[in-house]
Design an enzyme around this catalytic site. Structure first.
Site, PDB file in Angstrom:
ATOM      1  N   HIS A 105      -2.107 -23.430 -13.570  1.00 45.89           N
ATOM      2  CA  HIS A 105      -1.623 -24.663 -13.191  1.00 45.89           C
ATOM      3  C   HIS A 105      -1.496 -24.490 -11.759  1.00 45.89           C
ATOM      4  O   HIS A 105      -0.566 -25.506 -11.221  1.00 45.89           O
ATOM      5  CB  HIS A 105      -0.258 -24.819 -14.047  1.00 45.89           C
ATOM      6  CG  HIS A 105      -0.612 -25.103 -15.560  1.00 45.89           C
ATOM      7  ND1 HIS A 105      -0.696 -26.222 -15.892  1.00 45.89           N
ATOM      8  CD2 HIS A 105      -0.853 -24.072 -16.370  1.00 45.89           C
ATOM      9  CE1 HIS A 105      -1.167 -26.146 -17.398  1.00 45.89           C
ATOM     10  NE2 HIS A 105      -1.102 -24.741 -17.653  1.00 45.89           N
ATOM     11  N   LYS A 115       4.438  -0.840  12.575  1.00 46.26           N
ATOM     12  CA  LYS A 115       5.624   0.037  12.696  1.00 46.26           C
ATOM     13  C   LYS A 115       5.847   0.164  14.380  1.00 46.26           C
ATOM     14  O   LYS A 115       6.651   0.345  14.882  1.00 46.26           O
ATOM     15  CB  LYS A 115       5.427   1.399  12.090  1.00 46.26           C
ATOM     16  CG  LYS A 115       5.578   1.319  10.630  1.00 46.26           C
ATOM     17  CD  LYS A 115       5.601   2.637   9.932  1.00 46.26           C
ATOM     18  CE  LYS A 115       5.225   2.672   8.376  1.00 46.26           C
ATOM     19  NZ  LYS A 115       4.971   3.772   7.885  1.00 46.26           N
ATOM     20  N   GLU A 135      -4.583  -0.618  -0.175  1.00 49.19           N
ATOM     21  CA  GLU A 135      -4.381   0.395   1.023  1.00 49.19           C
ATOM     22  C   GLU A 135      -5.366   1.383   0.959  1.00 49.19           C
ATOM     23  O   GLU A 135      -5.680   2.258   1.997  1.00 49.19           O
ATOM     24  CB  GLU A 135      -2.992   1.196   0.711  1.00 49.19           C
ATOM     25  CG  GLU A 135      -2.036   1.204   2.151  1.00 49.19           C
ATOM     26  CD  GLU A 135      -0.860   1.652   1.615  1.00 49.19           C
ATOM     27  OE1 GLU A 135       0.116   0.814   1.918  1.00 49.19           O
ATOM     28  OE2 GLU A 135      -0.514   2.740   0.818  1.00 49.19           O
TER      29      GLU A 135
HETATM   30  O1  PA5 Z   1       0.714   4.859  -0.362  1.00 52.91           O
HETATM   31  C1  PA5 Z   1       1.495   4.963   0.636  1.00 52.91           C
HETATM   32  O2  PA5 Z   1       1.378   6.155   0.997  1.00 52.91           O
HETATM   33  C2  PA5 Z   1       2.612   3.954   1.118  1.00 52.91           C
HETATM   34  O3  PA5 Z   1       2.706   2.947   0.672  1.00 52.91           O
HETATM   35  C3  PA5 Z   1       3.866   4.638   1.051  1.00 52.91           C
HETATM   36  O4  PA5 Z   1       4.163   5.034  -0.355  1.00 52.91           O
HETATM   37  C4  PA5 Z   1       5.149   3.940   1.714  1.00 52.91           C
HETATM   38  O5  PA5 Z   1       4.664   3.744   2.965  1.00 52.91           O
HETATM   39  C5  PA5 Z   1       6.354   4.496   1.651  1.00 52.91           C
HETATM   40  O6  PA5 Z   1       6.493   5.719   2.076  1.00 52.91           O
HETATM   41  P1  PA5 Z   1       7.453   6.781   1.924  1.00 52.91           P
HETATM   42  O7  PA5 Z   1       7.459   7.303   0.530  1.00 52.91           O
HETATM   43  O8  PA5 Z   1       6.981   7.944   2.793  1.00 52.91           O
HETATM   44  O9  PA5 Z   1       8.610   6.290   2.371  1.00 52.91           O
END
Ligand code: PA5
Length: 447
Positions: free
Chosen positions: A309, A423, A288
């Site tokens: 394996h 989303k 990310e």
């Molecule tokens: O690293 C990030 O920002 C995302 O992976 C969030 O942690 C994830 O989308 C969850 O978001 P939230 O904590 O707002 O529910």
């Protein structure tokens, strides 16, 4: 002082010291951006000094809250996804008995289960069925307070808890971790009067494991969060110099040199099944943070020797665009010797009397040598043991290296614009209020 260590000798046949050093200027600049907030995304650097700035008062509050949940619950469900899930899951798995789920509950040792990390109808049905005769509690975690997956799980489990315990008692067993002011979860928590912890604005989800987001579920599972923070604080102090003595600098620089040499995929390798979810946490952190602007090393992970394996053939002889980062845990928690057998029908007496881990270490060394010979450079990270302090070190090390690495690559490591695309489509398909135009467009597209 025992600490984690980064070794790069097994990358040198692919990228030499000189080639790695060509990135010195970029790496130094990148480290400066992380330390002094001079780069893109600098409003998300709250994690950088977090370990040394975590107060005793906050840790006391987290431990007291965990103790209250441990005293009143036999099961605690941590609800969250992405950065609000993976850190706690990784640490709890790394520190827990491998068969904890199958052992009868021990007094004062609640099981920590997870929800809201998927939209599985069967998963939620089976979880609720399991919880129907349990004294359970909930930690609901969402920084934005608006994420669909945890919101659905929380709606279901909150209703179940209130039904099983009554409104007042249910409220005592729910803890919310969210933004100080914004989001539906904050409104709901204020309205219901839940105990809450705040996720600071300047700490992104995937960098939040050392905040209450990770620390509360970890403390509920019975682990020492103070030792984790101490380990992370040591690593914070050891990762500020712009040179190869700084393990985060060295790792960030080396993986970028490998990327520039055509190694587009990094495989995080472990030889301990307890580290499976650490690989999942690491994948999110790097994926990310770096996968944007059509750039970025693809992060993936294997659990060896299991995956030797399944994926071993590909890694040994597939396309030569990969490198590995091996996490090698030096000491085991328990001892198990391989017994001798008089008949020796299985032919194993040649390793009788050896520790199982000695065999594991030979599998690890043999594999590393074979992969290096096969054109797969290896970075080696040694971890003294699977203990809170070293996991704190390892987590902070990877976070710091991720910030540096993203800036060397030239991206903003702290945003995740690409996560919004699915989303938008999902909300349009579900006809969420406010998405009327998108709903019309997507319906026309899929007709
Ligand atoms: O690293 C990030 O920002 C995302 O992976 C969030 O942690 C994830 O989308 C969850 O978001 P939230 O904590 O707002 O529910």
């Amino acid at each position: 002082m025992k600490t984690i260590n980064v070794g790069i000798k097994d990358v040198l046949s692919t990228v030499s010291h000189e080639e790695i050093s060509k990135l010195d200027n970029k790496a130094t600049e990148a480290l400066d951006k992380v330390l002094n907030g001079t780069g893109a995304g600098n409003d998300f650097l709250g994690w950088v000094n977090l370990p040394t700035e975590t107060t005793d008062a906050l840790l006391d509050d987290i431990v007291a809250t965990a103790e209250a949940l441990r005293a009143s619950c036999d099961t605690v469900v941590a609800i969250g996804i992405g950065g609000s899930y993976l850190g706690a899951k990784a640490v709890i798995e790394a520190l827990s008995d491998s068969f904890a789920a199958y052992r009868p509950g021990v007094q004062g040792e609640p099981k920590v289960l997870f929800a809201g990390q998927n939209i599985g109808e069967d998963y939620l049905f089976e979880l609720q069925d399991y919880l129907k005769d349990k004294r359970f509690g909930i930690i609901v975690i969402s920084k934005s307070g608006t994420t669909t997956e945890p919101a659905i799980a929380f709606r279901l489990l909150k209703e179940q808890l209130e039904r099983q315990l009554g409104l007042e008692e249910a409220r005592k067993r729910i803890v919310a971790i969210t933004d100080a002011q914004r989001g539906a979860l904050r409104r709901l928590a204020n309205e219901e009067g839940y105990k809450t912890f705040v996720i600071a604005d300047n700490v992104g989800g995937r960098f939040s494991v050392l905040t209450p987001v990770g620390l509360l579920p970890i403390a509920v599972a019975g682990f020492d969060i103070r030792a984790m923070i101490d380990g992370a604080a040591e690593m914070e102090k050891n990762t500020n110099a712009a040179d190869a003595q700084n393990p985060a600098y060295l790792y960030a620089e080396t993986r970028n040199a490998l990327y520039a040499a055509g190694k587009k995929t990094e495989i995080l390798v472990n030889y301990n099944p307890k580290l499976h979810y650490f690989g999942e946490w690491w994948k999110q952190l790097y994926g990310e943070s770096e996968g944007k602007d059509h750039l970025g090393i693809f992060p993936t992970a294997v659990d060896n020797s299991t995956d030797l394996h399944s994926m071993g053939q590909w890694i040994q002889e597939g396309e030569r665009t990969i490198f590995e980062t091996v996490i090698s845990v030096q000491e085991t928690k328990h001892e198990k010797l391989i017994p001798s057998d008089e008949a020796n029908l299985d032919g194993l007496n040649y390793i009788a009397g050896k520790h199982v881990d000695e065999v594991n270490k030979m599998a690890e060394l043999g594999t590393r040598l074979a992969h290096v010979d096969g054109g797969v450079p290896n970075i080696l990270i040694t971890l003294p043991a699977l203990e809170e302090k070293y996991l704190g070190q390892l987590i902070y090390f990877f976070e710091k290296a991720c910030g540096i690495s993203g800036y060397i690559l030239g991206v903003n490591p702290f945003n995740q614009p690409g996560v919004e695309a699915y989303k938008r489509n999902m909300f349009a398909l579900l006809a969420k209020p406010g998405y009327e135009k998108e709903t019309e467009a997507i319906k026309a597209r899929i007709q």
